[in-house]
Design a protein around this motif. Structure first.
Motif, PDB file in Angstrom:
ATOM      1  N   GLU A 118       0.826  -1.200   0.000  1.00 28.16           N
ATOM      2  CA  GLU A 118       0.000   0.000   0.000  1.00 28.16           C
ATOM      3  C   GLU A 118       0.860   1.249   0.000  1.00 28.16           C
ATOM      4  N   ARG A 119       0.246   2.334  -0.471  1.00 29.27           N
ATOM      5  CA  ARG A 119       0.880   3.641  -0.434  1.00 29.27           C
ATOM      6  C   ARG A 119       0.009   4.559   0.404  1.00 29.27           C
ATOM      7  N   LYS A 120       0.665   5.474   1.114  1.00 28.80           N
ATOM      8  CA  LYS A 120      -0.021   6.328   2.085  1.00 28.80           C
ATOM      9  C   LYS A 120       0.231   7.794   1.751  1.00 28.80           C
ATOM     10  N   PHE A 121      -0.815   8.609   1.911  1.00 27.15           N
ATOM     11  CA  PHE A 121      -0.755  10.024   1.552  1.00 27.15           C
ATOM     12  C   PHE A 121      -1.440  10.881   2.605  1.00 27.15           C
ATOM     13  N   LEU A 122      -0.978  12.112   2.735  1.00 28.47           N
ATOM     14  CA  LEU A 122      -1.733  13.106   3.488  1.00 28.47           C
ATOM     15  C   LEU A 122      -2.930  13.508   2.627  1.00 28.47           C
ATOM     16  N   VAL A 123      -3.971  14.008   3.268  1.00 23.79           N
ATOM     17  CA  VAL A 123      -5.167  14.472   2.553  1.00 23.79           C
ATOM     18  C   VAL A 123      -5.242  15.979   2.731  1.00 23.79           C
ATOM     19  N   LYS A 124      -5.392  16.704   1.606  1.00 19.77           N
ATOM     20  CA  LYS A 124      -5.315  18.163   1.664  1.00 19.77           C
ATOM     21  C   LYS A 124      -6.667  18.873   1.673  1.00 19.77           C
ATOM     22  N   SER A 125      -7.757  18.140   1.456  1.00 21.63           N
ATOM     23  CA  SER A 125      -9.084  18.764   1.530  1.00 21.63           C
ATOM     24  C   SER A 125     -10.118  17.692   1.875  1.00 21.63           C
ATOM     25  N   ASP A 126     -11.327  18.123   2.218  1.00 16.29           N
ATOM     26  CA  ASP A 126     -12.361  17.138   2.584  1.00 16.29           C
ATOM     27  C   ASP A 126     -13.227  16.733   1.385  1.00 16.29           C
ATOM     28  N   GLY A 127     -12.710  16.932   0.173  1.00 15.65           N
ATOM     29  CA  GLY A 127     -13.431  16.551  -1.043  1.00 15.65           C
ATOM     30  C   GLY A 127     -13.756  15.066  -1.117  1.00 15.65           C
ATOM     31  N   PHE A 128     -13.049  14.260  -0.352  1.00 19.02           N
ATOM     32  CA  PHE A 128     -13.285  12.809  -0.354  1.00 19.02           C
ATOM     33  C   PHE A 128     -14.624  12.440   0.273  1.00 19.02           C
ATOM     34  N   GLY A 150      -6.988  16.283  13.454  1.00 16.60           N
ATOM     35  CA  GLY A 150      -6.340  17.183  12.504  1.00 16.60           C
ATOM     36  C   GLY A 150      -5.523  16.426  11.466  1.00 16.60           C
ATOM     37  N   LEU A 151      -5.236  15.164  11.756  1.00 17.62           N
ATOM     38  CA  LEU A 151      -4.492  14.335  10.805  1.00 17.62           C
ATOM     39  C   LEU A 151      -5.488  13.523   9.980  1.00 17.62           C
ATOM     40  N   ILE A 152      -5.362  13.611   8.670  1.00 17.32           N
ATOM     41  CA  ILE A 152      -6.185  12.815   7.753  1.00 17.32           C
ATOM     42  C   ILE A 152      -5.236  12.133   6.777  1.00 17.32           C
ATOM     43  N   LEU A 153      -5.283  10.796   6.768  1.00 23.90           N
ATOM     44  CA  LEU A 153      -4.407   9.998   5.910  1.00 23.90           C
ATOM     45  C   LEU A 153      -5.232   9.144   4.961  1.00 23.90           C
ATOM     46  N   ALA A 154      -4.736   8.953   3.753  1.00 25.94           N
ATOM     47  CA  ALA A 154      -5.373   8.075   2.771  1.00 25.94           C
ATOM     48  C   ALA A 154      -4.394   6.975   2.389  1.00 25.94           C
ATOM     49  N   GLU A 155      -4.910   5.752   2.286  1.00 25.81           N
ATOM     50  CA  GLU A 155      -4.101   4.615   1.845  1.00 25.81           C
ATOM     51  C   GLU A 155      -4.782   3.978   0.655  1.00 25.81           C
ATOM     52  N   VAL A 156      -3.970   3.486  -0.267  1.00 28.79           N
ATOM     53  CA  VAL A 156      -4.497   2.718  -1.392  1.00 28.79           C
ATOM     54  C   VAL A 156      -3.711   1.418  -1.443  1.00 28.79           C
ATOM     55  N   VAL A 208       7.786   6.550   9.053  1.00 23.49           N
ATOM     56  CA  VAL A 208       7.370   5.781  10.226  1.00 23.49           C
ATOM     57  C   VAL A 208       6.436   6.553  11.151  1.00 23.49           C
ATOM     58  N   GLN A 209       6.590   7.873  11.264  1.00 26.54           N
ATOM     59  CA  GLN A 209       5.748   8.636  12.192  1.00 26.54           C
ATOM     60  C   GLN A 209       4.267   8.579  11.822  1.00 26.54           C
ATOM     61  N   TYR A 210       3.956   8.200  10.570  1.00 30.73           N
ATOM     62  CA  TYR A 210       2.563   8.105  10.134  1.00 30.73           C
ATOM     63  C   TYR A 210       1.970   6.702  10.331  1.00 30.73           C
ATOM     64  N   TYR A 211       2.774   5.737  10.776  1.00 27.45           N
ATOM     65  CA  TYR A 211       2.234   4.402  11.072  1.00 27.45           C
ATOM     66  C   TYR A 211       1.314   4.532  12.281  1.00 27.45           C
ATOM     67  N   ASN A 212       0.199   3.830  12.258  1.00 30.28           N
ATOM     68  CA  ASN A 212      -0.730   3.879  13.372  1.00 30.28           C
ATOM     69  C   ASN A 212      -0.048   3.503  14.685  1.00 30.28           C
ATOM     70  N   LYS A 246       3.376   8.537  19.775  1.00 27.67           N
ATOM     71  CA  LYS A 246       3.637   9.975  19.664  1.00 27.67           C
ATOM     72  C   LYS A 246       2.545  10.591  18.775  1.00 27.67           C
ATOM     73  N   PRO A 247       1.439  11.007  19.398  1.00 29.27           N
ATOM     74  CA  PRO A 247       0.303  11.516  18.639  1.00 29.27           C
ATOM     75  C   PRO A 247       0.619  12.788  17.851  1.00 29.27           C
ATOM     76  N   PHE A 248      -0.148  13.003  16.820  1.00 25.00           N
ATOM     77  CA  PHE A 248      -0.003  14.133  15.909  1.00 25.00           C
ATOM     78  C   PHE A 248       0.046  15.467  16.648  1.00 25.00           C
ATOM     79  N   LYS A 249      -0.748  15.629  17.710  1.00 23.74           N
ATOM     80  CA  LYS A 249      -0.784  16.919  18.426  1.00 23.74           C
ATOM     81  C   LYS A 249       0.537  17.244  19.116  1.00 23.74           C
ATOM     82  N   GLU A 250       1.428  16.253  19.274  1.00 26.94           N
ATOM     83  CA  GLU A 250       2.726  16.480  19.922  1.00 26.94           C
ATOM     84  C   GLU A 250       3.842  16.794  18.926  1.00 26.94           C
ATOM     85  N   TRP A 251       3.543  16.799  17.630  1.00 30.89           N
ATOM     86  CA  TRP A 251       4.581  17.024  16.629  1.00 30.89           C
ATOM     87  C   TRP A 251       5.024  18.475  16.629  1.00 30.89           C
TER      88      TRP A 251
END
Length: 157
Positions: free
Chosen positions: A7-17, A113-119, A142-146, A152-157
């Motif tokens: 799989e490949r993983k991406f940040l999501v830049k809008s809520d169009g999904f 605040g973190l939205i990730l997409a995987e395919v 690695v920081q994006y692995y569940n 280390k949650p997103f709010k601590e980055w």
């Protein structure tokens, strides 16, 4: 090797999904083990429970061993009580596009605040359509692995 997940993983830049999603499901998950060589995840997805073991990722971060079995929600809830600190909560949207379905996770709680997409792909260099809401690729980061988001949650980055 059987049980490979590619799989490949991406940040999501809008809520169009959201308008294109065919389903959305609340997920609660924890980790019995967050060692990158062998993570053990417990998940409650809607009305189903799962126990999943994942191996280390390959060099590109796209491929790794994954074994999963369904368990009862009661069993999953009991196992979540045994998990390491950092239980994850998210809403998963399934968004079909072309021959693929993107799983878009909108995180809650400490990772809000973190939205990730995987395919998921059949092979590492398989081509797929990229929707306009798809952002920067983070495959293998690695920081994006569940398992790491639970530590280390997103709010601590």
């Amino acid at each position: 090797m059987e049980h490979l997940e590619i799989e490949r993983k991406f940040l999501v830049k809008s809520d169009g999904f959201k308008q294109k999603a065919t389903s959305q499901t609340r997920i609660v998950q924890g980790f019995l083990n967050t060692d990158p060589e062998r993570t053990v995840r417990v998940r409650i997805k809607g009305e189903q429970g799962f126990l999943t073991v994942k191996g280390a990722s390959n060099e590109s971060g796209t491929t790794r061993f994954e074994w999963e079995t369904e368990i009862t929600v009661a069993e999953a809830a009991n196992l979540i009580d045994l998990c390491e600190a950092g239980i994850l909560e998210k809403v998963r949207f399934e968004v079909p596009l072309g021959k693929h379905t993107f799983e878009v996770d909108d995180f809650l709680g400490e990772n809000k605040g973190l939205i990730l997409a995987e395919v998921e792909l059949k092979h590492e260099d398989e081509r797929f359509e990229k929707p306009d809401w798809l952002g920067q690729e983070v495959t293998g980061q690695v920081q994006y692995y569940n398992s790491q988001l639970s530590l280390k949650p997103f709010k601590e980055w």
